[in-house]
Design a protein around this motif. Structure first.
Motif, PDB file in Angstrom:
ATOM      1  N   LYS A 107       0.817  -1.207   0.000  1.00  0.00           N
ATOM      2  CA  LYS A 107       0.000   0.000   0.000  1.00  0.00           C
ATOM      3  C   LYS A 107       0.855   1.264   0.000  1.00  0.00           C
ATOM      4  O   LYS A 107       1.968   1.280   0.521  1.00  0.00           O
ATOM      5  N   THR A 109       0.097   5.867  -0.164  1.00  0.00           N
ATOM      6  CA  THR A 109      -0.899   6.943  -0.227  1.00  0.00           C
ATOM      7  C   THR A 109      -0.937   7.603  -1.600  1.00  0.00           C
ATOM      8  O   THR A 109      -1.870   8.337  -1.908  1.00  0.00           O
ATOM      9  N   ASN A 110       0.068   7.340  -2.421  1.00  0.00           N
ATOM     10  CA  ASN A 110       0.098   7.881  -3.780  1.00  0.00           C
ATOM     11  C   ASN A 110      -0.777   7.012  -4.672  1.00  0.00           C
ATOM     12  O   ASN A 110      -0.435   5.862  -4.991  1.00  0.00           O
ATOM     13  N   LYS A 111      -1.932   7.538  -5.093  1.00  0.00           N
ATOM     14  CA  LYS A 111      -2.895   6.735  -5.844  1.00  0.00           C
ATOM     15  C   LYS A 111      -2.343   6.300  -7.196  1.00  0.00           C
ATOM     16  O   LYS A 111      -2.653   5.195  -7.676  1.00  0.00           O
ATOM     17  N   THR A 112      -1.558   7.154  -7.824  1.00  0.00           N
ATOM     18  CA  THR A 112      -0.990   6.796  -9.119  1.00  0.00           C
ATOM     19  C   THR A 112      -0.081   5.587  -8.999  1.00  0.00           C
ATOM     20  O   THR A 112      -0.180   4.622  -9.776  1.00  0.00           O
ATOM     21  N   LEU A 114      -0.108   3.429  -6.574  1.00  0.00           N
ATOM     22  CA  LEU A 114      -0.910   2.293  -6.125  1.00  0.00           C
ATOM     23  C   LEU A 114      -1.567   1.596  -7.316  1.00  0.00           C
ATOM     24  O   LEU A 114      -1.523   0.363  -7.433  1.00  0.00           O
ATOM     25  N   HIS A 115      -2.172   2.369  -8.214  1.00  0.00           N
ATOM     26  CA  HIS A 115      -2.795   1.783  -9.388  1.00  0.00           C
ATOM     27  C   HIS A 115      -1.759   1.094 -10.276  1.00  0.00           C
ATOM     28  O   HIS A 115      -2.032   0.031 -10.855  1.00  0.00           O
ATOM     29  N   HIS A 151     -10.068  -2.520  -0.595  1.00  0.00           N
ATOM     30  CA  HIS A 151     -10.497  -1.220  -0.077  1.00  0.00           C
ATOM     31  C   HIS A 151     -10.683  -1.287   1.441  1.00  0.00           C
ATOM     32  O   HIS A 151     -11.296  -2.223   1.959  1.00  0.00           O
TER      33      HIS A 151
END
Length: 298
Positions: A107, A109-112, A114-115, A151
């Motif tokens: 995991k 916190t950077n969504k990019t 993470l995806h 999630h």
């Protein structure tokens, strides 16, 4: 003057004694009431009691679910065994083993990023698949599906574990999770949610090849079984589509596992499929047509 002063002192003393006497009488009279008040147990909130008034208009397709029309029940007296919502013991085989499932990817916190990690994982799964499975058709939704199952707050493997750990069975009834917890192939007439998590045989093979996926998939089905045994049926309480999706999804994964020679995975799926059918009954196969396609030449 001396007589007058003594008279005033006497009146003051009499008034003080009278006041003290009245207070003593008041305390004595209230004592039984106070003792009775102490005997009353604190109010007990039972959020897990069956809710017959809950609407059954739960449709996984249109996302509608009417909230209960009455607030939670408050018990202000000593509850009987029938009033307390203590879920019955569930057989050890039906317990949700994954109390704290680990995420499929590390995991951040950077969504990019993470995806990208989920996309990388899915790419590796396909690359590692031998032929003919590497050439099997895929929908390209696995990264989104795995991300949703990880999630932390929405319905997912994580929250399934939390709901069961807290005996919060009603959450299994009123939430929507069918599309990604029990994926199948979505037809053109299905909802956008269904299409967004649709899988084909190649996707199912990739998921079965991921060591951490099948235990969580099976545990999700067993969590629903445990909820039903606790008096909160999350399948027959909901829209009939949920019943068809769960059974058909397991049958789809079982068919791929058998074809690919994944004997250990097939054995687990056969067992949980039988458990699901035993509790919720068989589904209408007419509604399952087209939702578990296998490659034409296989």
């Amino acid at each position: 003057q001396v007589i007058t002063n003594r008279h005033q002192m006497l009146l003051t003393l009499t008034a003080m004694l009278s006041c003290a006497y009245r207070r003593l009488c008041c305390v004595t009279a209230l004592k039984p009431v106070c003792e009775a008040t102490k005997a009353i147990p604190p109010a007990i909130i039972t959020p897990n009691r069956p809710r017959p008034e809950l609407s059954t208009s739960h449709s996984p397709e249109d996302g509608s679910c009417e909230p209960p029309s009455t607030p939670e029940t408050l018990i202000t007296s000593e509850p009987s065994n029938a009033d307390v919502a203590s879920p019955p013991p569930v057989a050890a085989a039906l317990q949700y083993k994954l109390a704290n499932p680990a995420p499929f990817v590390e995991k951040t916190t950077n969504k990019t990023i993470l995806h990208e990690r989920y996309e990388t994982l899915v790419t590796q799964l396909k690359t590692n698949a031998p032929e003919p499975y590497q050439s099997w058709p895929r929908c390209g939704n696995l990264a989104r599906l795995l991300l949703q199952r990880d999630h932390p707050t929405m319905p997912s493997d994580m929250t399934f574990a939390q709901w069961q750990r807290q005996a919060n069975w009603r959450e299994f009834q009123i939430n929507h999770y069918d599309w990604y917890q029990f994926p199948w192939y979505a037809l053109p007439t299905d909802s956008s949610h269904g299409k967004g998590f649709s899988v084909k045989a190649g996707d199912v093979y990739d998921l079965l090849s991921l060591p951490t996926f099948l235990p969580r998939y099976v545990a999700s089905a067993r969590a629903l079984i445990a909820s039903a045994k606790a008096g909160f049926d999350p399948v027959r309480h909901a829209h009939p589509a949920r019943h068809v999706k769960i059974v058909t999804s397991i049958e789809y994964f079982l068919a791929v596992a058998k074809h690919a020679g994944m004997d250990a995975q097939a054995s687990q799926l056969e067992t949980v499929l039988q458990d699901v059918v035993d509790v919720f009954g068989p589904c209408n196969q007419a509604f399952a047509v087209g939702h578990h396609p296998m490659p034409a030449n296989q």
